[in-house]
Design an enzyme around this catalytic site. Structure first.
Site, PDB file in Angstrom:
ATOM      1  N   HIS A 132       0.875  -1.234   0.148  1.00  0.00           N
ATOM      2  CA  HIS A 132      -0.082   0.018  -0.056  1.00  0.00           C
ATOM      3  C   HIS A 132       0.869   1.246   0.012  1.00  0.00           C
ATOM      4  O   HIS A 132       1.682   1.338   0.671  1.00  0.00           O
ATOM      5  CB  HIS A 132      -0.997   0.079   1.006  1.00  0.00           C
ATOM      6  CG  HIS A 132      -1.989  -1.156   0.886  1.00  0.00           C
ATOM      7  ND1 HIS A 132      -1.828  -2.348   1.024  1.00  0.00           N
ATOM      8  CD2 HIS A 132      -3.467  -0.886   1.022  1.00  0.00           C
ATOM      9  CE1 HIS A 132      -2.925  -2.949   0.877  1.00  0.00           C
ATOM     10  NE2 HIS A 132      -4.020  -1.877   0.795  1.00  0.00           N
ATOM     11  N   ARG A 164      -5.076 -11.222  -4.482  1.00  0.00           N
ATOM     12  CA  ARG A 164      -6.336 -10.231  -4.059  1.00  0.00           C
ATOM     13  C   ARG A 164      -6.976  -9.944  -5.343  1.00  0.00           C
ATOM     14  O   ARG A 164      -6.303  -9.380  -6.285  1.00  0.00           O
ATOM     15  CB  ARG A 164      -5.968  -9.114  -3.138  1.00  0.00           C
ATOM     16  CG  ARG A 164      -7.454  -8.521  -2.602  1.00  0.00           C
ATOM     17  CD  ARG A 164      -7.248  -7.729  -1.680  1.00  0.00           C
ATOM     18  NE  ARG A 164      -6.604  -6.620  -1.706  1.00  0.00           N
ATOM     19  CZ  ARG A 164      -7.034  -5.002  -1.466  1.00  0.00           C
ATOM     20  NH1 ARG A 164      -7.977  -4.931  -0.786  1.00  0.00           N
ATOM     21  NH2 ARG A 164      -6.416  -3.930  -1.714  1.00  0.00           N
ATOM     22  N   GLU A 210     -15.876  -5.200   3.435  1.00  0.00           N
ATOM     23  CA  GLU A 210     -14.949  -4.042   3.633  1.00  0.00           C
ATOM     24  C   GLU A 210     -16.272  -2.762   3.939  1.00  0.00           C
ATOM     25  O   GLU A 210     -15.937  -1.953   4.814  1.00  0.00           O
ATOM     26  CB  GLU A 210     -14.476  -3.338   2.342  1.00  0.00           C
ATOM     27  CG  GLU A 210     -13.273  -4.493   2.008  1.00  0.00           C
ATOM     28  CD  GLU A 210     -12.609  -3.987   0.821  1.00  0.00           C
ATOM     29  OE1 GLU A 210     -11.781  -3.400   0.865  1.00  0.00           O
ATOM     30  OE2 GLU A 210     -12.904  -4.694  -0.327  1.00  0.00           O
ATOM     31  N   ASP A 258     -11.674   0.947   4.213  1.00  0.00           N
ATOM     32  CA  ASP A 258     -12.868   1.347   3.333  1.00  0.00           C
ATOM     33  C   ASP A 258     -14.148   1.588   4.279  1.00  0.00           C
ATOM     34  O   ASP A 258     -15.114   2.383   3.841  1.00  0.00           O
ATOM     35  CB  ASP A 258     -13.356   0.506   2.118  1.00  0.00           C
ATOM     36  CG  ASP A 258     -12.306   0.561   1.233  1.00  0.00           C
ATOM     37  OD1 ASP A 258     -12.297   1.777   0.323  1.00  0.00           O
ATOM     38  OD2 ASP A 258     -11.466  -0.222   0.838  1.00  0.00           O
ATOM     39  N   ARG A 297      -5.559  -3.731   8.479  1.00  0.00           N
ATOM     40  CA  ARG A 297      -5.501  -2.603   9.167  1.00  0.00           C
ATOM     41  C   ARG A 297      -4.491  -1.739   8.380  1.00  0.00           C
ATOM     42  O   ARG A 297      -3.671  -2.138   7.841  1.00  0.00           O
ATOM     43  CB  ARG A 297      -4.981  -2.877  10.790  1.00  0.00           C
ATOM     44  CG  ARG A 297      -5.897  -3.713  11.550  1.00  0.00           C
ATOM     45  CD  ARG A 297      -5.345  -4.102  12.621  1.00  0.00           C
ATOM     46  NE  ARG A 297      -5.309  -2.987  13.737  1.00  0.00           N
ATOM     47  CZ  ARG A 297      -4.442  -2.196  14.263  1.00  0.00           C
ATOM     48  NH1 ARG A 297      -3.275  -2.574  13.919  1.00  0.00           N
ATOM     49  NH2 ARG A 297      -4.466  -1.277  14.990  1.00  0.00           N
ATOM     50  N   ARG A 305      -9.406   5.880  -3.229  1.00  0.00           N
ATOM     51  CA  ARG A 305      -8.952   4.981  -2.234  1.00  0.00           C
ATOM     52  C   ARG A 305      -8.712   5.428  -0.973  1.00  0.00           C
ATOM     53  O   ARG A 305      -8.730   6.928  -0.879  1.00  0.00           O
ATOM     54  CB  ARG A 305      -7.685   4.481  -2.935  1.00  0.00           C
ATOM     55  CG  ARG A 305      -7.864   3.380  -3.813  1.00  0.00           C
ATOM     56  CD  ARG A 305      -6.550   2.584  -4.264  1.00  0.00           C
ATOM     57  NE  ARG A 305      -6.843   1.556  -5.243  1.00  0.00           N
ATOM     58  CZ  ARG A 305      -7.383   0.380  -5.037  1.00  0.00           C
ATOM     59  NH1 ARG A 305      -7.526   0.037  -3.909  1.00  0.00           N
ATOM     60  NH2 ARG A 305      -7.606  -0.355  -5.956  1.00  0.00           N
TER      61      ARG A 305
END
Length: 1068
Positions: A154, A570, A691, A732, A770, A903
């Protein structure tokens, strides 16, 4: 100032911290004088003094003076030209980074001081035993613990990896500076080294000039293993083992792994078109190559160390069989063995063994004092013609073995059956006795004369060696003094070389004709001969030798396997729906995407029960669908030896899970049919990721519907040990409904999912997605685990670590060991002594009321206020963040759309830059105020005192409020926001003050962070550097929005973003 390091130590010595800050600050100032000049350093001092004075006045409550000083500072900065502003921003950014290094160093330093360390293994084991748990209960709970830390790519790590290395070097120098035995010359050399690092920092470009690729990101993630975790994991396991030995009398089992590591880097394709099937395949091969290379370095050091000639019969037989493969001779069968009886420990009456050895005493001379190999690290080859070093070649045709050694499987040490069990004997005596029969032919003539090789001659074997390798690793033939352990480890080394070479060939798509017995596919294969060596040492009363470098290597293999970190895949649920829709339409079965849920489940279950392939080889589909099918094909080829779980983001229905199961089945049928082999391992475990708030509320229902399906339930029991994994998304859900509502819905979802699995007798592991910041579910890990619902952490846990948090927690080996220990103790406490649930149903009702009001207030502003989207774009650098090269994936899932398509990371990142940190607190004040109005104030205060979940939620919000800075946020509005939208900013600031007041009323504190004085002091120490960077950013944004094509302005903005991220200690 950080959300995470409170896990490491509660307090630091501010005197020592200030000393280090002054040292680093003075060295940076000297550097600036040399590099930029005295005039510039005078300017830096003037700006810093104005900022510090304004902060002092504000903390003293003299607001008018603080406002005047702030205006003076603003005028000073806004009048600067770009040539002055950029180096000023750089200087303050480096100051903040150096302060962060000093802070981390002193948090670690405190844990080394003698005395009690909270949350440590010793502390928690002792508390549990004292509270009534038996030693065996504690021991078994630790040994059975299964925690997996999943590193993700990320995009929240703002610093270039080059700068991270330099920061680590400075941290190591600070650690060395603490030593009391340094001579004056040593201290002078240390200062010179610090000067060199700081000058190098200043002369290095802080800005990434290109976007990283997914493979670049994967290299960074794997580097964390090589840089710190490789060293930290054995240290952590020794700490756990020693604590268990002290409190239960038994050490941690040798192959027990309470913590393992996973990765999403190169497998997370959710909204990232740059992650393809080829990328996933390449990243897996890269991980396997690096793993083999790391093990090779360890084996080389271990071979040097294990020079003993005494070993067990079983190891001798195995070593003998290895030698006989290299050179077979009839007379080897007539060697006489001389067993030795095992000595008792009580026979030793000499002086006590030393407890502490000099640094580096356990390392061979070919390594440095820090244990790192002095040999150069080989980079991953990209061409076939790069030759590899090898130790020796093992001809596959040799089957002759000593009469005492019978192999049921070639190359397997456990298959060796020794007549004398584990009785020790002198391997040198055996070698000496056999010396007349051992010769060392290196010519084809002699090899032909003895006729010992059928498929590959000794000459052919040696042709694969370089001349240098022959010198470094000579043949074992004709060496009667060779130690048995070195024989076994030499064989291990050769198989690792083959493993590395095979991986290169597979990466290049070249044919691989290695015999499966000549390389390692799994960690279990590698650990087998190492355990044999360990057992031999124990059998020969050499436990103290066994419990050294060999034990560390075995524990590394048990933890990292042959892939270091298994890679998760994913993908979004809609991509699987589109794929099945294309298949059903091609087969003229209708449109899968238009079917209702029941029809989908019936179709999927029927196909899963069948044995015929569903997807025809000639099917024609669009590129997006073909990429999904290719991903499943690669997952079938790699299997569970390289891959972990298949995570479905935005999962909402049971059919989302079965769709992935069907596509996995299809891929394995196709791959198995084409290659004529069975795909490795089982199908990947399928993990639904819930989410949004709506999906969280339906999570338990979806799991129940899945487990009612006979096929699926039997599949879990047969292939996954009756285990279901469920992932919960914090980012999210927070963006969707606000932090408070998200926290409560996550809590209830965990309760519901656990209850659903319990109804069907299925074990469950919760996977927590997280983020680093509180707005994305971040915060101190110990606090987070200790506030989960009772029964949700039953010895198992998966959790993501991402971006700057990876470096913060695992960038130094000392912090990594401490973090791993905290994971272990927190999970242990949550398993044996879970936190209390809500005391009464009325507490749940109060939470529902607060959550409902909070969510409505949050959504009324973020999603329903027509002005908010434009206000967000104007008041923050959100639009400009898209040009920041910190990650391979886009900032939006889709190009169009407002906040919903943005995002969570840039959403949090943008507000963190302005110091408003709005997503972490918006709505909380409205919810608490409404609860107060209904007369729940005393009840809320009782909930704060007695309910861990509620207390941790309020504490984290209070911490965020303490880190926010309303005058700075107001400055962004006044300069950048259109007059017509400034009223919205005023309303939001009023909401902030409402939240601050109500949070303090609930906690009973007089001021923010009253219960965390360390955090408050650290925040205050940074403001003199942080506030000027924020003001510079406002001015640069104002100019950039008038001259958007100016590259110098864009670079200047990126430098301020780096500096603010350094000061806030997180991004998104």
């Amino acid at each position: 100032m950080t959300d995470t390091v409170d896990d490491i130590a509660e307090e630091i010595s501010f005197q020592a911290f200030d000393d280090d800050c002054h040292l680093l600050g003075n060295l940076l100032n000297d550097c600036l004088q040399r590099e930029v000049g005295q005039h510039f350093t005078d300017k830096v001092d003037k700006v810093r003094l104005l900022a510090q004075s304004a902060c002092n006045m504000r903390m003293a409550g003299v607001d008018d003076a603080a406002e005047w000083l702030s205006r003076q500072l603003e005028r000073e900065l806004s009048s600067m030209d770009l040539e002055e502003a950029v180096p000023l921003a750089r200087a303050f950014s480096h100051y903040l980074n150096l302060m962060g290094i000093a802070e981390t160093h002193h948090r670690v330093r405190r844990t080394k001081l003698p005395g009690h360390v909270s949350k440590s293994c010793d502390d928690v084991f002792n508390r549990l035993i004292q509270s009534g748990y038996s030693q065996d209960e504690v021991y078994n709970a630790v040994c059975q613990q299964e925690v997996e830390i999943v590193l993700t790519a990320h995009p929240t790590q703002i610093n270039r990896r080059t700068l991270q290395y330099k920061h680590l070097r400075i941290a190591h120098l600070l650690e060395r500076n603490d030593r009391s035995d340094l001579s004056q010359e040593d201290k002078e050399q240390l200062i010179e080294d610090l000067v060199r690092e700081i000058i190098s920092l200043w002369q290095t470009d802080e800005i990434r000039r290109r976007k990283p690729t997914p493979v670049d990101e994967a290299r960074g993630g794997l580097h964390i293993v090589e840089q710190t975790l490789w060293k930290a994991v054995p240290q952590y396991l020794r700490r756990v083992s020693n604590a268990l030995k002290r409190h239960s009398g038994k050490p941690l089992p040798l192959t027990s792994t309470p913590i393992k590591f996973g990765s999403w880097i190169g497998g997370d394709r959710d909204g990232n078109p740059n992650v393809t099937a080829k990328v996933t395949r390449d990243v897996c091969f890269l991980a396997r190559w690096i793993a083999a290379d790391l093990y090779l370095r360890e084996i080389d050091g271990l071979r040097f160390e294990l020079s003993m000639m005494i070993c067990s019969q079983k190891l001798a037989d195995y070593a003998y069989s290895i030698i006989s493969k290299e050179h077979d001779h009839e007379e080897h069968h007539h060697i006489s063995w001389k067993p030795r009886e095992k000595r008792e420990h009580s026979e030793y009456h000499g002086p006590a063994l030393p407890q502490h050895l000099p640094v580096g005493a356990d390392m061979p001379i070919c390594t440095g004092a820090d244990g790192e190999s002095a040999m150069p690290i080989v980079e991953l080859p990209v061409k076939d013609d790069i030759d590899m070093l090898s130790t020796f070649q093992v001809p596959s045709s040799v089957n002759t073995t000593p009469s005492s050694a019978v192999h049921s499987k070639e190359g397997s040490p456990t298959a060796v059956k020794a007549e004398n069990g584990l009785a020790g004997f002198n391997f040198k005596e055996m070698a000496d006795a056999s010396q007349p029969a051992v010769v060392a032919p290196t010519t084809p003539t002699h090899a032909s004369a003895v006729g010992s090789f059928k498929k590959k001659t000794l000459l052919e074997s040696n042709l694969n060696k370089s001349s240098m390798d022959k010198l470094l690793n000579p043949s074992m033939i004709g060496r009667p003094d060779i130690a048995p352990y070195r024989v076994v480890l030499g064989h291990v080394r050769q198989k690792l070389v083959n493993t590395r070479r095979r991986t290169e060939q597979m990466l290049e798509g070249a044919p691989c004709d290695y015999d499966p017995n000549d390389y390692y596919e799994t960690g279990e294969q590698l650990i087998e001969p190492l355990l044999l060596c360990h057992e031999s040492m124990e059998a020969c009363s050499s436990e103290i030798l066994a419990d050294g470098r060999l034990t560390d290597l075995i524990r590394r293999v048990a933890t990292f396997g042959m892939t270091l970190m298994k890679l998760d895949i994913r993908q979004e649920a809609d991509r699987h729906t589109d794929t099945l829709d294309s298949i059903t339409q091609w087969l003229e079965l209708g449109s899968y995407s238009q079917w209702d849920e029941e029809k989908k489940l019936k179709f999927l279950t029927t196909e899963l029960k069948g044995r015929r392939p569903l997807v025809p080889p000639t099917i024609e589909v669009k590129p997006d669908v073909r990429e999904v099918l290719n991903t499943f094909r690669v997952s079938a080829e790699l299997g569970t030896n390289s891959l972990g779980a298949y995570v479905i983001s935005m999962a909402a229905e049971a059919s989302d899970v079965l769709a992935v199961e069907l596509l996995q089945k299809e891929a394995r049928l196709v791959v198995g049919g084409e290659l004529g082999i069975t795909c490795p391992g089982q199908t990947l475990r399928v993990v639904p990721l819930f989410e949004t708030v709506k999906d969280l509320r339906g999570a338990g229902t979806v799991i129940r519907k899945l487990l009612k399906i006979d096929w699926y339930r039997e599949h879990l029991i047969t292939n996954h040990q009756g285990h279901q994994e469920v992932m919960l998304g914090y980012s999210d859900s927070g963006k969707d409904a606000g932090r408070f509502t998200a926290a409560w819905e996550l809590y209830k979802a965990q309760e519901d999912v656990v209850a659903a699995c319990k109804e069907f007798g299925i074990k469950v592991t919760l996977f927590h997605g997280r983020g680093g910041s509180v707005g994305r579910g971040g915060g101190p890990m110990y606090l987070a685990i200790q506030s989960q619902p009772p029964g949700s952490v039953m010895g198992t846990l998966r959790v993501t670590e991402q971006g700057e948090m990876i470096q913060a927690k695992f960038g130094l080996s000392q912090t990594a060991v401490r973090q791993l220990e905290i994971y272990t103790t927190a999970v242990l406490l949550a398993t044996l002594h879970p936190p209390d649930p809500p005391r009464s149903e009325s507490w749940r009702n109060v939470m529902e009321e607060i959550s409902d009001t909070s969510c409505k207030h949050y959504r009324s502003i973020v999603f329903q206020n027509d002005q908010f989207l434009e206000y967000f774009h104007e008041a923050t650098p959100e639009a400009e963040l898209g040009n920041l090269n910190i990650g391979s994936r886009p900032t939006r899932r889709k190009k169009a759309g407002g906040i919903s398509q943005l995002r969570a990371i840039p959403w949090i990142f943008a507000w963190t830059q302005t110091r408003f940190v709005l997503p972490a607190w918006l709505g909380v004040g409205a919810g608490l105020e409404a609860a107060f109005a209904r007369g729940h104030e005393e009840e809320l205060q009782a909930m704060y005192r007695e309910w861990p979940f509620f207390r941790s939620t309020i504490d984290l919000i209070e911490m965020v409020l303490a880190k926010a800075d309303i005058p700075i946020a107001k400055h962004y509005d006044e300069v950048l926001v259109s007059p017509s939208r400034q009223q919205l900013g005023i309303e939001l600031r009023e909401a902030f003050y409402t939240t601050q007041r109500t949070v303090l009323d609930v906690s009973g504190h007089q001021k923010l962070s009253e219960n965390n004085k360390t955090l408050r002091r650290l925040i205050e120490s940074r403001l003199a550097y942080l506030n000027p960077i924020n003001m510079l950013q406002v001015e640069i944004l104002r100019r950039l929005r008038q001259d958007a094509s100016n590259p110098k302005l864009r670079d200047a903005l990126f430098i301020t973003i780096n500096g603010i991220a350094a000061g806030m200690r997180n991004t998104g």
